[in-house]
Design a protein around this motif. Structure first.
Motif, PDB file in Angstrom:
ATOM      1  N   PHE A 160       0.866  -1.250  -0.025  1.00 43.18           N
ATOM      2  CA  PHE A 160      -0.038   0.207   0.073  1.00 43.18           C
ATOM      3  C   PHE A 160       0.731   1.397   0.083  1.00 43.18           C
ATOM      4  N   ALA A 161       1.982   1.148   0.731  1.00 40.21           N
ATOM      5  CA  ALA A 161       2.926   2.171   0.526  1.00 40.21           C
ATOM      6  C   ALA A 161       3.387   2.565  -0.799  1.00 40.21           C
ATOM      7  N   GLY A 220       1.056   6.506  -6.824  1.00 43.70           N
ATOM      8  CA  GLY A 220      -0.201   7.369  -7.114  1.00 43.70           C
ATOM      9  C   GLY A 220      -0.341   8.443  -8.100  1.00 43.70           C
ATOM     10  N   ASP A 221      -1.365   8.905  -8.489  1.00 45.34           N
ATOM     11  CA  ASP A 221      -1.537  10.197  -9.057  1.00 45.34           C
ATOM     12  C   ASP A 221      -0.982  11.259  -8.618  1.00 45.34           C
ATOM     13  N   SER A 222      -1.466  11.515  -7.105  1.00 46.96           N
ATOM     14  CA  SER A 222      -0.852  12.458  -6.362  1.00 46.96           C
ATOM     15  C   SER A 222       0.129  12.097  -5.231  1.00 46.96           C
ATOM     16  N   GLY A 223       0.884  10.906  -5.845  1.00 43.42           N
ATOM     17  CA  GLY A 223       1.816  10.462  -4.767  1.00 43.42           C
ATOM     18  C   GLY A 223       3.036  11.270  -4.967  1.00 43.42           C
ATOM     19  N   ARG A 240       1.654   1.944  -3.455  1.00 42.90           N
ATOM     20  CA  ARG A 240       0.454   2.498  -4.293  1.00 42.90           C
ATOM     21  C   ARG A 240       0.558   3.955  -4.024  1.00 42.90           C
ATOM     22  N   ILE A 241       0.721   4.426  -2.698  1.00 44.34           N
ATOM     23  CA  ILE A 241       0.859   5.711  -2.455  1.00 44.34           C
ATOM     24  C   ILE A 241       1.674   6.515  -3.028  1.00 44.34           C
ATOM     25  N   ILE A 242       3.057   6.088  -3.102  1.00 50.84           N
ATOM     26  CA  ILE A 242       4.052   6.719  -3.604  1.00 50.84           C
ATOM     27  C   ILE A 242       3.920   6.819  -5.241  1.00 50.84           C
ATOM     28  N   GLU A 257       4.363  14.035  -7.638  1.00 51.75           N
ATOM     29  CA  GLU A 257       4.217  15.469  -6.894  1.00 51.75           C
ATOM     30  C   GLU A 257       5.729  16.103  -7.313  1.00 51.75           C
TER      31      GLU A 257
END
Length: 309
Positions: free
Chosen positions: A143-144, A150-153, A146-148, A157
């Motif tokens: 999940f980490a 991600g579109d706003s990861g 997926r956050i990294i 950014e």
């Protein structure tokens, strides 16, 4: 040396108590936790999919319908082959091979540095920093990732802030997050086998090759890699088998079109409720992985005994 002599030497070296405990533990691990469940799965894969009351009855006979389904698909299908499941099966093995090569490329230089470096305290710190992230559960690490990715990861950014891209990149749909997550999940299984072998390599061999004018790549190709071949084979075997059989990372990091063969097996066992078909698919995946690993070992002239050293 015969079997009796091997056992005699074994008990002389380890003692009766410790030797017996180790034998019982290994036999329990191999027979009870590996061989018997696999044999049960194999037997299940040749059974009809029947309601529980009919199991063990006259209809509970052996069949190869589940293996035929994997190859030919459902009877009356538009195509002569099960293109969906076979396509996913091929993509899973190809992706596992790619993850293995990726880990090997990343881990070999690091393992070489750890194995040949003289800085004891700093090396121990590096090894500790490699191990600490694995104290976190595998699902949380997925999940980490997926956050990294991600579109706003974090990655998007940073790239947006630096002006490298104008719109976020969909790393999930492109399977970048999946391959990165799988590569990271098993990276230690590649580093430490290679590190353990290279650590025992005599540095004088490398120095002698340098003194004779050998280039950096030639030293590794002719001296280091042949010596580290058992560690490389061990690491590649574990990473490939675990990547092909992964389930959590593909479920969490996979895009809409990145179905993994283990997900199909999971669906047959749980959603579909067809355990014999799920068992057949699992057996096919296991046999295919074993055949590929043995074939690669034969191609690169590595013996099983070398991996076990």
């Amino acid at each position: 040396m015969n079997i009796a002599q091997l056992f005699r030497d074994y008990f002389v070296k380890n003692g009766i108590g410790l030797g017996t405990f180790l034998l019982v533990a290994v036999l329990f691990w191999v027979v009870i936790l590996i061989i018997l469940p696999q044999l049960s799965m194999l037997d299940f894969s040749f059974r009809h999919h029947l309601p529980p009351p009919e199991m063990g009855g006259p209809k509970d006979t052996y069949t190869i319908e589940h293996y035929k389904y994997l190859v030919l698909g459902a009877p009356g299908a538009d195509t002569s082959y099960n293109v969906v499941d076979l396509g996913v099966f091929g993509r899973t093995l190809l992706a596992a091979f790619f993850v293995t090569i990726l880990d090997l490329i990343l881990c070999y230089p690091l393992a070489y540095y750890l194995g040949q470096s003289k800085g004891g305290g700093f090396i121990r710190l590096l090894v500790l920093l490699l191990i600490i992230p694995y104290w976190i559960n595998e699902i949380l690490r997925a999940f980490a990732f997926r956050i990294i990715f991600g579109d706003s990861g974090l990655i998007n950014e940073v790239m947006l802030t630096m002006g490298l891209i104008s719109d976020p990149i969909d790393f999930i749909r492109a399977n970048v997050a999946l391959y990165a997550g799988l590569g990271y999940a098993y990276i230690l299984l590649m580093i430490f086998p290679i590190y353990n072998v290279i650590e025992s390599l005599d540095r004088n061999q490398i120095e002698a090759a340098r003194d004779m004018g050998a280039s950096w790549w030639r030293i590794h190709w002719r001296v280091v890699i042949p010596y580290a071949k058992p560690g490389i084979s061990s690491g590649c075997t574990m990473v490939f088998m675990l990547s092909a059989g992964a389930l959590a990372a593909p479920q969490i990091l996979g895009g809409p079109s990145s179905l993994w063969f283990t997900q199909i097996i999971y669906q047959w066992f749980n959603t579909g409720g067809n355990w014999p078909r799920g068992a057949a698919f699992a057996v096919v995946l296991l046999v295919a992985c074993i055949v590929i690993v043995l074939g690669m070992m034969r191609l690169f002239k590595v013996k099983i005994g070398d991996i076990g050293k």
